[in-house]
Design a protein around this motif. Structure first.
Motif, PDB file in Angstrom:
ATOM      1  N   PRO A  32      34.807 -11.253  81.053  1.00 28.49           N
ATOM      2  CA  PRO A  32      35.791 -12.297  81.383  1.00 28.49           C
ATOM      3  C   PRO A  32      36.491 -12.053  82.726  1.00 28.49           C
ATOM      4  O   PRO A  32      36.744 -12.992  83.471  1.00 28.49           O
TER       5      PRO A  32
ATOM      6  N   ASN B  62      49.435 -20.137  81.637  1.00 30.06           N
ATOM      7  CA  ASN B  62      48.106 -19.541  81.520  1.00 30.06           C
ATOM      8  C   ASN B  62      47.165 -20.340  80.622  1.00 30.06           C
ATOM      9  O   ASN B  62      45.957 -20.113  80.648  1.00 30.06           O
TER      10      ASN B  62
ATOM     11  N   LEU C 134      45.201 -11.264  83.323  1.00 33.69           N
ATOM     12  CA  LEU C 134      44.026 -11.134  82.462  1.00 33.69           C
ATOM     13  C   LEU C 134      43.638  -9.696  82.107  1.00 33.69           C
ATOM     14  O   LEU C 134      43.414  -9.418  80.919  1.00 33.69           O
TER      15      LEU C 134
ATOM     16  N   TYR D 157      42.851 -13.361  75.390  1.00 36.88           N
ATOM     17  CA  TYR D 157      41.675 -14.177  75.670  1.00 36.88           C
ATOM     18  C   TYR D 157      40.670 -14.092  74.520  1.00 36.88           C
ATOM     19  O   TYR D 157      40.111 -15.106  74.105  1.00 36.88           O
ATOM     20  N   ARG D 158      40.466 -12.901  73.980  1.00 41.59           N
ATOM     21  CA  ARG D 158      39.523 -12.755  72.853  1.00 41.59           C
ATOM     22  C   ARG D 158      39.994 -13.550  71.634  1.00 41.59           C
ATOM     23  O   ARG D 158      39.181 -14.174  70.942  1.00 41.59           O
TER      24      ARG D 158
ATOM     25  N   LEU E 199      38.406 -20.415  81.612  1.00 44.41           N
ATOM     26  CA  LEU E 199      37.612 -19.199  81.460  1.00 44.41           C
ATOM     27  C   LEU E 199      36.674 -19.330  80.267  1.00 44.41           C
ATOM     28  O   LEU E 199      35.509 -18.950  80.339  1.00 44.41           O
ATOM     29  N   PHE E 200      37.174 -19.900  79.176  1.00 39.55           N
ATOM     30  CA  PHE E 200      36.330 -20.131  78.005  1.00 39.55           C
ATOM     31  C   PHE E 200      35.140 -21.017  78.372  1.00 39.55           C
ATOM     32  O   PHE E 200      34.006 -20.753  77.971  1.00 39.55           O
TER      33      PHE E 200
ATOM     34  N   LEU F  88      43.064 -20.076  80.470  1.00 43.82           N
ATOM     35  CA  LEU F  88      42.319 -19.556  79.319  1.00 43.82           C
ATOM     36  C   LEU F  88      41.192 -20.522  78.955  1.00 43.82           C
ATOM     37  O   LEU F  88      40.065 -20.110  78.681  1.00 43.82           O
TER      38      LEU F  88
END
Length: 140
Positions: free
Chosen positions: A12, A84, A31, A38-39, A91-92, A88
């Protein structure tokens, strides 16, 4: 893009750095110390996708994470900055391209600021559309 992959950098983080124009500097700094957030976001987003949703709200997922961390974390709830949330989700979408359409995206503010900083024409003063003429009436 075009950087040499570092086998010690989590995927990531590498993805976010490779697509840095889509993320704010604050998010890129946030991050590495918050991969657990994030996970958890990934886990909830994949649950939503498996349930058959074609579109969903990243803000709703962050609120679920906020709620769950408040109930489960001994040290208190996670610090989840609303700024954020779109990052997120972006990024996903990069990390899971098969679910890239799950979230709707607007142009990233960070990308607009970067574009403005690099384009002298964008940094000139622009008169707002609601401004009046010198005589005080009418639009300019």
């Amino acid at each position: 893009m075009g950087t040499v992959p570092d086998i010690f950098t989590p995927r990531p983080i590498a993805l976010a750095r490779d697509h840095g124009d889509q993320f704010s500097a604050d998010f890129l700094a946030y991050l590495p110390d918050n991969l657990h957030v994030y996970r958890a976001f990934i886990g909830e987003a994949l649950k939503v996708a498996r349930k058959g949703f074609q579109h969903y709200s990243a803000r709703t997922i962050v609120e679920v994470l906020r709620h769950n961390s408040a109930l489960q974390e001994a040290d208190g709830p996670w610090k989840l900055n609303n700024n954020n949330t779109p990052y997120l989700a972006r990024l996903f979408a990069l990390d899971y391209p098969m679910h890239a359409g799950l979230f709707e995206f607007r142009e990233a503010k960070a990308a607009r600021r970067m574009e403005a900083a690099n384009d002298p024409a964008m940094s000139r003063h622009v008169t707002p559309s609601h401004a009046t003429s010198q005589r005080g009436h009418g639009r300019v």
